[in-house]
Design a protein around this motif. Structure first.
Motif, mmCIF file in Angstrom:
data_model
loop_
_atom_site.group_PDB
_atom_site.id
_atom_site.type_symbol
_atom_site.label_atom_id
_atom_site.label_comp_id
_atom_site.label_asym_id
_atom_site.label_seq_id
_atom_site.Cartn_x
_atom_site.Cartn_y
_atom_site.Cartn_z
ATOM 1 N N ARG A 1 -12.050 3.069 3.599
ATOM 2 C CA ARG A 1 -13.481 2.877 3.326
ATOM 3 C C ARG A 1 -13.743 1.386 3.148
ATOM 4 O O ARG A 1 -13.046 0.724 2.364
ATOM 5 C CB ARG A 1 -13.886 3.601 2.028
ATOM 6 C CG ARG A 1 -14.116 5.086 2.184
ATOM 7 C CD ARG A 1 -14.417 5.690 0.823
ATOM 8 N NE ARG A 1 -13.281 5.506 -0.071
ATOM 9 C CZ ARG A 1 -12.543 6.505 -0.564
ATOM 10 N NH1 ARG A 1 -12.833 7.744 -0.291
ATOM 11 N NH2 ARG A 1 -11.527 6.244 -1.358
ATOM 12 N N LEU B 1 -8.081 0.021 -4.205
ATOM 13 C CA LEU B 1 -8.907 -1.152 -3.898
ATOM 14 C C LEU B 1 -8.022 -2.251 -3.308
ATOM 15 O O LEU B 1 -6.878 -2.428 -3.719
ATOM 16 C CB LEU B 1 -9.538 -1.725 -5.172
ATOM 17 C CG LEU B 1 -10.609 -0.927 -5.895
ATOM 18 C CD1 LEU B 1 -11.155 -1.785 -7.048
ATOM 19 C CD2 LEU B 1 -11.740 -0.550 -4.940
ATOM 20 N N ARG C 1 -16.565 3.453 -10.422
ATOM 21 C CA ARG C 1 -15.699 4.367 -9.666
ATOM 22 C C ARG C 1 -14.452 4.707 -10.478
ATOM 23 O O ARG C 1 -13.379 4.172 -10.255
ATOM 24 C CB ARG C 1 -15.333 3.705 -8.339
ATOM 25 C CG ARG C 1 -16.602 3.350 -7.540
ATOM 26 C CD ARG C 1 -16.277 2.734 -6.202
ATOM 27 N NE ARG C 1 -15.323 3.555 -5.476
ATOM 28 C CZ ARG C 1 -14.607 3.107 -4.446
ATOM 29 N NH1 ARG C 1 -14.745 1.867 -4.027
ATOM 30 N NH2 ARG C 1 -13.763 3.905 -3.846
ATOM 31 N N ILE D 1 -10.602 5.224 -9.240
ATOM 32 C CA ILE D 1 -9.683 4.200 -8.712
ATOM 33 C C ILE D 1 -8.378 4.215 -9.504
ATOM 34 O O ILE D 1 -8.381 4.082 -10.730
ATOM 35 C CB ILE D 1 -10.348 2.804 -8.780
ATOM 36 C CG1 ILE D 1 -11.485 2.721 -7.757
ATOM 37 C CG2 ILE D 1 -9.303 1.700 -8.532
ATOM 38 C CD1 ILE D 1 -12.463 1.607 -8.019
ATOM 39 N N THR E 1 -16.937 -2.566 -10.795
ATOM 40 C CA THR E 1 -16.394 -1.670 -9.767
ATOM 41 C C THR E 1 -15.596 -0.531 -10.396
ATOM 42 O O THR E 1 -15.747 0.642 -10.032
ATOM 43 C CB THR E 1 -15.501 -2.472 -8.793
ATOM 44 O OG1 THR E 1 -16.230 -3.602 -8.316
ATOM 45 C CG2 THR E 1 -15.056 -1.623 -7.613
ATOM 46 N N THR F 1 0.839 -1.203 0.000
ATOM 47 C CA THR F 1 0.000 0.000 0.000
ATOM 48 C C THR F 1 0.875 1.255 0.000
ATOM 49 O O THR F 1 0.621 2.199 -0.771
ATOM 50 C CB THR F 1 -0.943 -0.011 1.215
ATOM 51 O OG1 THR F 1 -1.600 -1.281 1.281
ATOM 52 C CG2 THR F 1 -1.986 1.090 1.111
ATOM 53 N N ASP G 1 -15.945 0.019 1.531
ATOM 54 C CA ASP G 1 -16.281 -0.220 0.120
ATOM 55 C C ASP G 1 -15.056 -0.526 -0.733
ATOM 56 O O ASP G 1 -15.190 -1.074 -1.833
ATOM 57 C CB ASP G 1 -16.924 1.041 -0.474
ATOM 58 C CG ASP G 1 -18.388 1.114 -0.117
ATOM 59 O OD1 ASP G 1 -18.854 0.223 0.632
ATOM 60 O OD2 ASP G 1 -19.060 2.054 -0.574
ATOM 61 N N ASP G 2 -13.889 -0.117 -0.259
ATOM 62 C CA ASP G 2 -12.687 -0.336 -1.062
ATOM 63 C C ASP G 2 -12.153 -1.764 -0.942
ATOM 64 O O ASP G 2 -11.209 -2.136 -1.641
ATOM 65 C CB ASP G 2 -11.594 0.674 -0.657
ATOM 66 C CG ASP G 2 -11.964 2.097 -1.062
ATOM 67 O OD1 ASP G 2 -12.841 2.254 -1.939
ATOM 68 O OD2 ASP G 2 -11.398 3.045 -0.493
ATOM 69 N N THR H 1 -6.648 6.382 -4.544
ATOM 70 C CA THR H 1 -7.882 5.621 -4.346
ATOM 71 C C THR H 1 -7.581 4.147 -4.628
ATOM 72 O O THR H 1 -7.477 3.728 -5.778
ATOM 73 C CB THR H 1 -9.002 6.135 -5.278
ATOM 74 O OG1 THR H 1 -9.062 7.556 -5.158
ATOM 75 C CG2 THR H 1 -10.337 5.535 -4.897
#
Lengths: 339, 339
Positions: B214, B184, B239, B242, B235, B172, B216-217, B182
């Motif tokens: 989030r 995922l 969005r 991303i 997805t 990350t 949602d991620d 952003t």
């Protein structure tokens, strides 16, 4: 809770213990209705056989062995899935042995089976397997053997293969149609039946198109990816005219691509590549790879089905039948026409 | 030729049959010199144990089970190689069972072990494994269990894992340093210890860099590559912001690349991708893939070594130790800086 054993099942059903035992082993001597009654009660009472005790009585371990060169190859991984699916459905356990392409290890593994650990064997022989005395000896002891993918010619038993000659022929014709004239064939097992068939298909395609077959165009690769890459780099450097490569083993694809990258030979502009390959990653390679994909899962399933069928009836013997399941050519960018 | 059995060996060496038997089983009750004499004669006379008979006597089958979700994944293929290398060197046989990520199948497989077919179990639990009663029950029957890669938190035994939190954190941070905002995280096992740790590492990196976490991620993927690709396409379409994807499972790489190809999102210009990935094909993907690679072979080897050590001395018990072997981040083009 009382221990649920064969004696208890026999009492409940008013049958002899030997009938229960045979029914549980799916013996051909017991009728279907009786088997049904025994299995239902066994399930209801959660009967768990003592695997070693029942093996002593019946010479059945309910275990089959899968002997393969390697598991780090999509073909064998898929084939194991196929074998395991059939074994699991029929209540068999699966022992896996890797030979790492070494004949000596294959001999030791099969030798150990003579003591009765397994009921039968599904095998894809190692790249070194030129003699088959170890396989013959195991069969002589009554342990059935089924080949899949890589078979030994001189053992008369069932085998499940793919159309290797036609596949190599098809791959070679495809490259010739895309205007390749100097084609390498990468092999790891030139003397095995599978290797010879692929060479034969390649040779036939060359001959039919008026191209010469040269023994030098067959490159004997080994097990080490780095060594293979160096060998291919040296070959491509020494012979700048090479414009097509047929890789007969999945793991050689990476070495082939890396050798081309290192020498700045563009795929497909300078060299076109087709590989025997079963991983889904073919579509996301750089460039995407034209593949011969084998029906690996189906081949594993078929081999296990033949073996378990033979095990169900001890009087049956495996005949020298050859089940051939076709491979599929999928054309992608590594063999694209340019201009 | 006379049959070579334990009695014959005992006569030749003027020892009791029980001493021979224990020496052959590498019992801690027999001294090294005696073991040596017995093993040398056994080898000379080509003694082959009857595996089922000796198992009955000693409750030892010389067999271990490897229970894994899938074999069609480079991580598990490499881990099997590691397990098998250790088992083969110590004369153990390896049974392989695939759970196909299903808890029910895992329960059935472990239930069948209670009858004594295997001496010990090396397991990487399925994505569905939330309850562990089946593992506890097996241990209660005296069958040692070692976890590798995917462990169950509430079972106190040895486990061999990699630094999942740090690896996800590192991946990350790498994407954030490459200006992704952003991100995922693709997961298949959010509730497993391994899934939670990777999410924790991801979350920690976001927080430290002032980015919001989030729920949602986190994208929950399944076993079907096509369905995963459709989910990722939907997805990414929904969005458009991303710009980074961390795939925590090798097989999700293909779906991720295909989804990006289909939507004409360029990797790495529009979306940067890093994946937990162990196949050598990472370097020849389009584009080449930045990977977290796990020490799969070493993890398998270590898990098998711990298990076999416990089996050699029946008085020992496996303590709740955790051996952590580090993964490695290798940066390639899928996360290259642009411009």
């Amino acid at each position: 809770m009382d221990k649920i054993n064969i004696k208890r099942l026999a009492e409940e059903l008013n049958l002899s213990t030997s009938t229960i035992s045979r029914a549980l082993q799916d013996s051909y001597q017991i009728g279907a209705a009786t088997k049904q009654r025994v299995l239902e009660l066994a399930k209801k009472l959660n009967y768990q056989p003592n695997p070693h005790a029942s093996s002593l009585g019946s010479s059945r371990s309910k275990t089959i062995a899968v002997v393969i060169p390697e598991v780090f190859d999509s073909y064998f991984a898929l084939a194991i899935n196929g074998i395991e699916a059939v074994a699991q459905a029929q209540g068999y356990h699966v022992l896996i042995y890797l030979t790492h392409e070494r004949l000596q290890l294959e001999q030791e593994i099969l030798h150990a089976f003579r003591s009765g650990r397994v009921d039968g064997v599904v095998i894809s022989v190692s790249a070194e397997t030129t003699s088959t005395a170890h396989i013959q000896a195991l069969r002589a002891q009554g342990v059935p053997v089924v080949f899949f993918d890589r078979a030994a010619d001189d053992v008369d038993t069932a085998r499940v293969t793919t159309n290797d000659t036609e596949s190599a022929y098809q791959a070679t014709c495809h490259l010739i149609e895309r205007r390749c004239t100097t084609l390498l064939l990468l092999s790891i097992s030139r003397h095995l039946s599978i290797g010879r068939q692929r060479i034969a298909g390649y040779r036939q395609a060359l001959t039919e198109h008026g191209l010469a077959f040269r023994d030098d165009d067959i490159v004997d690769c080994g097990q080490d990816p780095e060594a293979n890459r160096e060998l291919l780099e040296a070959t491509l450097r020494a012979r700048p005219g090479i414009d097509g490569i047929i890789s007969t083993v999945e793991m050689l694809t990476e070495s082939t691509y890396q050798a081309c990258y290192a020498l700045h030979r563009r795929i497909p502009q300078d060299v076109k590549v087709v590989s025997f390959y079963n991983s889904r990653s073919a579509a996301i390679l750089n460039p995407s790879l034209t593949t011969i994909s084998q029906p690996a899962f189906e081949m594993g399933k078929t081999a296990a089905t033949l073996l378990l069928k033979a095990l169900r009836n001890p009087k049956s013997t495996l005949v020298a039948e050859n089940v051939v399941l076709p491979s599929v050519l999928t054309i992608r960018n590594s063999t694209a026409s340019i201009g």
